[in-house]
Design a protein around this motif. Structure first.
Motif, PDB file in Angstrom:
ATOM      1  N   LEU A  32       7.360   3.923  -7.618  1.00  0.00           N
ATOM      2  CA  LEU A  32       7.164   2.477  -7.743  1.00  0.00           C
ATOM      3  C   LEU A  32       6.474   1.842  -6.537  1.00  0.00           C
ATOM      4  O   LEU A  32       6.155   0.658  -6.572  1.00  0.00           O
ATOM      5  CB  LEU A  32       8.519   1.794  -7.955  1.00  0.00           C
ATOM      6  N   ALA A  33       6.240   2.611  -5.474  1.00  0.00           N
ATOM      7  CA  ALA A  33       5.717   2.032  -4.234  1.00  0.00           C
ATOM      8  C   ALA A  33       4.221   1.748  -4.271  1.00  0.00           C
ATOM      9  O   ALA A  33       3.721   1.031  -3.416  1.00  0.00           O
ATOM     10  CB  ALA A  33       6.032   2.964  -3.068  1.00  0.00           C
ATOM     11  N   HIS A  34       3.514   2.285  -5.229  1.00  0.00           N
ATOM     12  CA  HIS A  34       2.064   2.078  -5.261  1.00  0.00           C
ATOM     13  C   HIS A  34       1.728   0.618  -5.576  1.00  0.00           C
ATOM     14  O   HIS A  34       2.496  -0.102  -6.204  1.00  0.00           O
ATOM     15  CB  HIS A  34       1.417   2.999  -6.276  1.00  0.00           C
ATOM     16  N   LEU A  35       0.573   0.195  -5.120  1.00  0.00           N
ATOM     17  CA  LEU A  35       0.123  -1.169  -5.374  1.00  0.00           C
ATOM     18  C   LEU A  35      -0.585  -1.234  -6.716  1.00  0.00           C
ATOM     19  O   LEU A  35      -1.235  -0.283  -7.143  1.00  0.00           O
ATOM     20  CB  LEU A  35      -0.827  -1.634  -4.274  1.00  0.00           C
ATOM     21  N   LYS A  36      -0.470  -2.371  -7.351  1.00  0.00           N
ATOM     22  CA  LYS A  36      -1.175  -2.591  -8.613  1.00  0.00           C
ATOM     23  C   LYS A  36      -2.657  -2.833  -8.317  1.00  0.00           C
ATOM     24  O   LYS A  36      -3.060  -2.956  -7.167  1.00  0.00           O
ATOM     25  CB  LYS A  36      -0.575  -3.786  -9.345  1.00  0.00           C
ATOM     26  N   LYS A  37      -3.447  -2.913  -9.361  1.00  0.00           N
ATOM     27  CA  LYS A  37      -4.893  -3.109  -9.196  1.00  0.00           C
ATOM     28  C   LYS A  37      -5.228  -4.433  -8.518  1.00  0.00           C
ATOM     29  O   LYS A  37      -6.231  -4.549  -7.828  1.00  0.00           O
ATOM     30  CB  LYS A  37      -5.593  -3.014 -10.546  1.00  0.00           C
ATOM     31  N   ASP A  38      -4.376  -5.435  -8.707  1.00  0.00           N
ATOM     32  CA  ASP A  38      -4.629  -6.724  -8.074  1.00  0.00           C
ATOM     33  C   ASP A  38      -4.099  -6.798  -6.643  1.00  0.00           C
ATOM     34  O   ASP A  38      -4.181  -7.832  -5.997  1.00  0.00           O
ATOM     35  CB  ASP A  38      -4.049  -7.859  -8.918  1.00  0.00           C
ATOM     36  N   GLY A  39      -3.524  -5.701  -6.138  1.00  0.00           N
ATOM     37  CA  GLY A  39      -3.040  -5.645  -4.762  1.00  0.00           C
ATOM     38  C   GLY A  39      -1.588  -6.021  -4.585  1.00  0.00           C
ATOM     39  O   GLY A  39      -1.072  -5.969  -3.477  1.00  0.00           O
ATOM     40  N   GLU A  41       2.561  -5.621  -5.285  1.00  0.00           N
ATOM     41  CA  GLU A  41       3.466  -4.488  -5.420  1.00  0.00           C
ATOM     42  C   GLU A  41       4.378  -4.676  -6.622  1.00  0.00           C
ATOM     43  O   GLU A  41       4.562  -5.789  -7.112  1.00  0.00           O
ATOM     44  CB  GLU A  41       4.295  -4.320  -4.156  1.00  0.00           C
ATOM     45  N   ASP A  42       4.936  -3.597  -7.068  1.00  0.00           N
ATOM     46  CA  ASP A  42       5.855  -3.628  -8.200  1.00  0.00           C
ATOM     47  C   ASP A  42       7.189  -4.211  -7.724  1.00  0.00           C
ATOM     48  O   ASP A  42       7.786  -3.692  -6.782  1.00  0.00           O
ATOM     49  CB  ASP A  42       6.055  -2.210  -8.739  1.00  0.00           C
ATOM     50  N   THR A  48      15.474  -0.256  -6.219  1.00  0.00           N
ATOM     51  CA  THR A  48      15.898   1.057  -5.737  1.00  0.00           C
ATOM     52  C   THR A  48      16.793   0.920  -4.512  1.00  0.00           C
ATOM     53  O   THR A  48      17.753   1.668  -4.363  1.00  0.00           O
ATOM     54  CB  THR A  48      14.684   1.945  -5.407  1.00  0.00           C
ATOM     55  N   GLY A  49      16.488  -0.029  -3.653  1.00  0.00           N
ATOM     56  CA  GLY A  49      17.347  -0.282  -2.498  1.00  0.00           C
ATOM     57  C   GLY A  49      18.642  -0.958  -2.888  1.00  0.00           C
ATOM     58  O   GLY A  49      19.693  -0.720  -2.277  1.00  0.00           O
ATOM     59  N   ASP A  50      18.570  -1.800  -3.913  1.00  0.00           N
ATOM     60  CA  ASP A  50      19.769  -2.499  -4.371  1.00  0.00           C
ATOM     61  C   ASP A  50      20.820  -1.533  -4.905  1.00  0.00           C
ATOM     62  O   ASP A  50      22.012  -1.720  -4.645  1.00  0.00           O
ATOM     63  CB  ASP A  50      19.421  -3.524  -5.454  1.00  0.00           C
ATOM     64  N   ILE A  51      20.390  -0.503  -5.645  1.00  0.00           N
ATOM     65  CA  ILE A  51      21.390   0.420  -6.189  1.00  0.00           C
ATOM     66  C   ILE A  51      22.081   1.200  -5.075  1.00  0.00           C
ATOM     67  O   ILE A  51      23.276   1.475  -5.162  1.00  0.00           O
ATOM     68  CB  ILE A  51      20.814   1.381  -7.261  1.00  0.00           C
ATOM     69  N   VAL A  52      21.358   1.496  -4.014  1.00  0.00           N
ATOM     70  CA  VAL A  52      21.983   2.197  -2.886  1.00  0.00           C
ATOM     71  C   VAL A  52      22.945   1.262  -2.161  1.00  0.00           C
ATOM     72  O   VAL A  52      24.074   1.643  -1.840  1.00  0.00           O
ATOM     73  CB  VAL A  52      20.919   2.743  -1.912  1.00  0.00           C
ATOM     74  N   ARG A  97      13.804  -0.336 -17.224  1.00  0.00           N
ATOM     75  CA  ARG A  97      12.673  -1.020 -17.843  1.00  0.00           C
ATOM     76  C   ARG A  97      11.397  -0.919 -17.004  1.00  0.00           C
ATOM     77  O   ARG A  97      10.333  -1.310 -17.451  1.00  0.00           O
ATOM     78  CB  ARG A  97      13.018  -2.488 -18.078  1.00  0.00           C
ATOM     79  N   ALA A  98      11.506  -0.387 -15.797  1.00  0.00           N
ATOM     80  CA  ALA A  98      10.347  -0.262 -14.919  1.00  0.00           C
ATOM     81  C   ALA A  98       9.428   0.853 -15.408  1.00  0.00           C
ATOM     82  O   ALA A  98       9.850   1.770 -16.106  1.00  0.00           O
ATOM     83  CB  ALA A  98      10.799   0.034 -13.490  1.00  0.00           C
TER      84      ALA A  98
END
Length: 127
Positions: A32-39, A41-42, A48-52, A97-98
């Motif tokens: 999920l860390a990659h940037l979208k085409k418009d720059g 982030e997801d 992911t940090g919240d569940i930890v 849903r991600a």
């Protein structure tokens, strides 16, 4: 001094959820860390940090509840644990849903949380 929990099944399940959530988070964060085409982030990368963070609070909350002398204080910590569990479950639903390849791992985590909830409800009756 370390405190040994009275309900080891519940405590061990909380530790198992913590280990599993760390593994799921480590797997998903790269996805999920990659940037979208418009720059941008997801926004799901933060889940992911919240569940930890949420699963890290489960075991200490169990110990706090069992260590209290008065029933009202035990029930406050048990209610806090219930809120943490519900929040963790909702966060897992959001992660499912991600757009990620790790949805199956999140389902496994949700299954473990459901087991934890059953143990938790039985444990709350004994407080």
């Amino acid at each position: 001094m370390t405190y040994v929990p009275r309900n080891t099944h519940l405590y061990n399940q909380a530790i198992e959820i913590l280990k599993l959530s760390r593994s799921v988070s480590n797997y998903l964060v790269y996805d999920l860390a990659h940037l979208k085409k418009d720059g941008s982030e997801d926004p799901c990368v933060y889940f992911t940090g919240d569940i930890v963070r949420q699963s890290d609070s489960l075991a200490p909350e169990i110990l706090k509840a069992e260590n209290q002398a008065f029933q009202d204080d035990r029930l406050k910590h048990a209610a806090s644990l219930d809120q943490l569990t519900s929040s963790l479950y909702r966060t897992c639903e959001r992660l499912e849903r991600a757009e990620s390849n790790g949805k199956d791992f999140v389902r496994i985590l949700r299954r473990e949380i459901r087991k934890f909830r059953k143990l938790q409800h039985k444990w709350m009756m004994t407080l």
